[in-house]
Design an enzyme around this catalytic site. Structure first.
Site, short mmCIF file in Angstrom:
data_model
loop_
_atom_site.label_atom_id
_atom_site.label_comp_id
_atom_site.label_asym_id
_atom_site.label_seq_id
_atom_site.Cartn_x
_atom_site.Cartn_y
_atom_site.Cartn_z
N SER A 152 6.91 5.71 -4.54
CA SER A 152 6.69 6.19 -3.17
C SER A 152 7.90 7.02 -2.72
O SER A 152 7.74 8.03 -2.03
CB SER A 152 6.48 5.02 -2.21
N ARG A 204 7.28 -0.69 -13.87
CA ARG A 204 7.47 0.63 -14.49
C ARG A 204 8.58 0.59 -15.53
O ARG A 204 8.40 0.99 -16.65
CB ARG A 204 7.81 1.68 -13.43
N LYS A 247 13.27 -1.42 4.60
CA LYS A 247 13.57 -0.03 4.29
C LYS A 247 12.95 0.88 5.36
O LYS A 247 12.03 0.46 6.06
CB LYS A 247 13.10 0.36 2.89
N HIS A 277 0.06 2.91 -7.74
CA HIS A 277 -0.47 1.71 -7.07
C HIS A 277 -1.99 1.61 -7.29
O HIS A 277 -2.50 0.52 -7.54
CB HIS A 277 -0.23 1.79 -5.55
P1 ADP Z 1 7.80 -2.69 -2.75
O1 ADP Z 1 6.69 -3.69 -2.73
O2 ADP Z 1 8.95 -3.16 -3.60
O3 ADP Z 1 8.18 -2.17 -1.43
P2 ADP Z 1 5.97 -0.60 -3.54
O4 ADP Z 1 5.18 -0.78 -2.33
O5 ADP Z 1 6.35 0.82 -3.86
O6 ADP Z 1 7.30 -1.43 -3.59
O7 ADP Z 1 5.20 -1.14 -4.81
C1 ADP Z 1 4.44 -2.32 -4.82
C2 ADP Z 1 4.32 -2.79 -6.27
O8 ADP Z 1 3.76 -1.76 -7.07
C3 ADP Z 1 5.65 -3.13 -6.96
O9 ADP Z 1 5.41 -4.22 -7.84
C4 ADP Z 1 6.01 -1.89 -7.72
O10 ADP Z 1 6.82 -2.19 -8.84
C5 ADP Z 1 4.62 -1.44 -8.16
N1 ADP Z 1 4.57 0.01 -8.42
C6 ADP Z 1 5.03 1.00 -7.65
N2 ADP Z 1 4.81 2.21 -8.21
C7 ADP Z 1 4.20 1.95 -9.40
C8 ADP Z 1 3.74 2.77 -10.49
N3 ADP Z 1 3.89 4.10 -10.47
N4 ADP Z 1 3.17 2.17 -11.56
C9 ADP Z 1 3.05 0.80 -11.57
N5 ADP Z 1 3.47 -0.02 -10.60
C10 ADP Z 1 4.04 0.54 -9.53
#
Ligand code: ADP
Length: 175
Positions: A131, A93, A44, A20
């Site tokens: 995460s 990803r 979730k 992130h």
């Molecule tokens: P969500 O918003 O679906 O609950 P997250 O909070 O984990 O998921 O992620 C927010 C955004 O960051 C999403 O677009 C996710 O695809 C992206 N993301 C999460 N981990 C990574 C990573 N390791 N590299 C690049 N983008 C990521």
């Protein structure tokens, strides 16, 4: 005067990972201002409260001047509109992310014609970082150093009742 470009990077960030952080810092170079928007009520189970997720992201990103952290509930497009942002940033990803992000882009486009979604491709080193796998590894006593900001590593160690200053001793070696 040129119009200032404000983008929103929405997510659960439960917790924030270096994946992130990498996306946020790269997006901050593309826009005048980037708002990391912590989604209050994702569908979730959460490990950290909204307040904790905001505090961790604020600490991890405090030295990037054009990033600020906020939280929101309700539709992402409504939040973006409320802060006058024209762009939603998301990270990609793998093809599994693509499917989901593609569907959400089209849904958000239906909900709001004026907002564009910009997807940045993950840096190779964080392509396997999520995460959920961070939480699982931390819960089992594995080392997540380098994959999360230090404040998150500390928060995970506290949450799972471990002293982060010493590496975990495998049970078969403990006397
Ligand atoms: P969500 O918003 O679906 O609950 P997250 O909070 O984990 O998921 O992620 C927010 C955004 O960051 C999403 O677009 C996710 O695809 C992206 N993301 C999460 N981990 C990574 C990573 N390791 N590299 C690049 N983008 C990521």
């Amino acid at each position: 005067m040129a119009k200032s470009r404000r983008a929103v990077y929405p997510g659960s960030f439960d917790p924030l990972t270096m994946g992130h952080v990498d996306i946020a810092c790269r997006a901050a170079r593309l826009f005048d201002e980037l708002i990391m928007a912590v989604y209050d009520t994702p569908n979730k189970a959460l490990l950290f409260t909204t307040q904790e997720r905001v505090a961790l992201a604020t600490e991890a990103l405090h030295d990037v001047p054009n990033i600020r952290v906020d939280s929101f509930r309700g539709l992402t497009v409504d939040y973006a509109r409320s802060v006058s942002a024209q762009v939603l940033v998301r990270g990609l990803r793998a093809t599994s992310d693509f499917e989901l992000e593609f569907q959400w882009s089209l849904m958000n486009r239906k909900l709001s014609r004026e907002i564009e979604v910009v997807c940045l491709v993950s840096s190779l080193r964080y392509i396997f970082t999520s995460s959920s796998n961070i939480k699982e590894v931390a819960r089992l006593g594995g080392d997540v150093g380098g994959l999360v900001p230090p404040c998150v590593a500390q928060a995970l160690a506290e949450r799972f009742g471990r002293d982060d200053s010493a590496p975990p001793v495998p049970r078969y070696l403990a006397t």
